[in-house]
Design a protein around this motif. Structure first.
Motif, PDB file in Angstrom:
ATOM      1  N   ARG A  92      27.277  44.102  46.528  1.00 32.38           N
ATOM      2  CA  ARG A  92      28.384  43.343  46.945  1.00 32.38           C
ATOM      3  C   ARG A  92      29.019  43.040  45.614  1.00 32.38           C
ATOM      4  O   ARG A  92      28.158  42.646  44.644  1.00 32.38           O
ATOM      5  CB  ARG A  92      28.079  42.179  47.694  1.00 32.38           C
ATOM      6  N   ARG A  94      32.177  40.234  43.949  1.00 34.18           N
ATOM      7  CA  ARG A  94      33.441  39.649  44.073  1.00 34.18           C
ATOM      8  C   ARG A  94      34.402  39.813  42.965  1.00 34.18           C
ATOM      9  O   ARG A  94      34.414  39.788  41.657  1.00 34.18           O
ATOM     10  CB  ARG A  94      33.181  38.030  43.883  1.00 34.18           C
ATOM     11  N   ARG A  96      38.754  40.989  41.546  1.00 37.98           N
ATOM     12  CA  ARG A  96      39.974  40.575  41.496  1.00 37.98           C
ATOM     13  C   ARG A  96      40.977  41.718  40.769  1.00 37.98           C
ATOM     14  O   ARG A  96      40.339  41.958  39.544  1.00 37.98           O
ATOM     15  CB  ARG A  96      40.415  39.187  41.120  1.00 37.98           C
ATOM     16  N   TRP A 171      41.232  37.016  45.033  1.00 35.99           N
ATOM     17  CA  TRP A 171      39.734  37.381  44.648  1.00 35.99           C
ATOM     18  C   TRP A 171      39.309  37.940  46.164  1.00 35.99           C
ATOM     19  O   TRP A 171      39.765  37.261  47.358  1.00 35.99           O
ATOM     20  CB  TRP A 171      39.101  36.226  44.468  1.00 35.99           C
ATOM     21  N   GLU A 173      35.635  39.989  48.251  1.00 35.76           N
ATOM     22  CA  GLU A 173      34.562  40.631  48.239  1.00 35.76           C
ATOM     23  C   GLU A 173      34.479  41.941  48.806  1.00 35.76           C
ATOM     24  O   GLU A 173      34.931  42.129  49.664  1.00 35.76           O
ATOM     25  CB  GLU A 173      33.404  39.715  48.766  1.00 35.76           C
ATOM     26  N   ASP A 190      38.582  35.916  49.889  1.00 36.72           N
ATOM     27  CA  ASP A 190      38.215  34.901  49.881  1.00 36.72           C
ATOM     28  C   ASP A 190      38.628  33.853  50.681  1.00 36.72           C
ATOM     29  O   ASP A 190      39.621  33.871  51.130  1.00 36.72           O
ATOM     30  CB  ASP A 190      38.746  34.062  48.419  1.00 36.72           C
ATOM     31  N   ASP A 250      33.582  38.738  39.019  1.00 32.93           N
ATOM     32  CA  ASP A 250      32.821  37.379  38.991  1.00 32.93           C
ATOM     33  C   ASP A 250      31.367  37.443  39.128  1.00 32.93           C
ATOM     34  O   ASP A 250      30.769  37.066  38.219  1.00 32.93           O
ATOM     35  CB  ASP A 250      33.217  36.479  40.270  1.00 32.93           C
TER      36      ASP A 250
END
Length: 290
Positions: A92, A94, A96, A171, A173, A190, A250
């Protein structure tokens, strides 16, 4: 009770104590971790199509990857940072994707996200056509400028099949899960707790090894359409063509999937529940876990 569900109930679930992939995680809190990643172009002798790459300098607490004009499709390649993973995984990130001064990337085909590629043993020197096999889930702008999408793409022997679906900007995931011969791509914006299934694939894949990590690619309106020649395109970099796309990450986290099934080929073709044609999204999410 379906036979495939009974089959899975008696297999051991993955536990945190048994998870051997945690060392691949990167919270992108330190610039030094960039050296722990394999860069596709360096590893295999291709020209560098990375326009900019840093940790923490452009985006505080995040990796920032900006590509030159490039694409991952058919036999073409683009910037790719990867870890080597053997066997099943649940990765996974996170992320953008945006432009330098706006929330949506400029141009078209400006996307970034998670990528899982089967090693083919080739370098730039020994390259052969029709040897690319990989899957990904990305977010950004697809065929229509200004429209945020997820793109899922599967490539088998360099033949690419893709799906574009609308998705919120900002953002998000992204998640890519491999369980034997099945792969599932998921995403959630998000603030949302529920995963959205974006694609699922089932294919005979004999290689336990995959290169898993982060991909980014974009096109420039300044590059005129031309016949696709991977020998020429892969071996050249247009550093002058204007692009406006950045992938911010992130964190990225690896673990073994909660679902475990028999690893032998017959166990896969006769009992992998993710290959069930009538498996609902609710059942699928239940098998994968949060």
């Amino acid at each position: 009770m379906p036979a495939w569900l009974l089959f899975t109930l008696f297999l051991p679930a993955a536990t945190a104590a048994a998870d051997d992939l945690a060392h691949l995680n990167d919270e992108f809190a330190a610039r030094a971790t960039l050296g722990d990643w394999n860069l596709f172009h360096q590893r295999f002798g291709w020209p560098d199509k990375i326009k900019h790459l840093d940790i923490g300098a452009t985006t505080d607490g995040a990796l920032n990857l900006q590509p030159h004009h490039s694409a991952w499709v058919r036999d073409l390649n683009a910037p790719f940072l990867f870890r080597e993973v053997s066997g099943d995984f649940d990765v996974r990130a996170r992320v953008r994707v945006r432009g330098a001064e706006r929330a949506i990337a400029g141009g078209t085909w400006s996307l970034g996200g998670l990528f899982a590629r089967v090693p083919n043993g080739l370098t730039a020197e020994t390259w052969q056509p029709r040897r690319e096999n990989w899957h990904f889930i990305t977010t950004g702008v697809g065929h229509v400028a200004g429209e945020q999408m997820t793109e899922t793409k599967a490539t088998l022997n360099s033949y690419s099949s893709l799906k574009l679906r609308p998705f919120p900007s900002g953002w998000v995931e992204l998640r890519l899960v491999r369980v034997g011969m099945a792969l599932v791509a998921l995403a959630r914006p998000d603030g949302e707790s529920a995963w959205r299934v974006r694609d699922r694939w089932y294919r005979m894949e004999n290689s336990r090894q995959m290169q898993v990590g982060l991909v980014a690619y974009t096109t420039s309106d300044e590059v005129a359409p031309a016949p696709e020649d991977p020998q020429r395109i892969n071996r050249s970099v247009d550093t002058q063509a204007a692009t406006d796309m950045m992938l911010e990450v992130d964190w990225i986290r690896f673990r073994r999937p909660a679902l475990q099934v028999s690893g032998d080929w017959y166990g896969q073709v006769s009992g992998n529940p993710l290959a069930e044609v009538n498996l609902s999204e609710r059942e699928l999410l239940g098998l994968l876990g949060d």
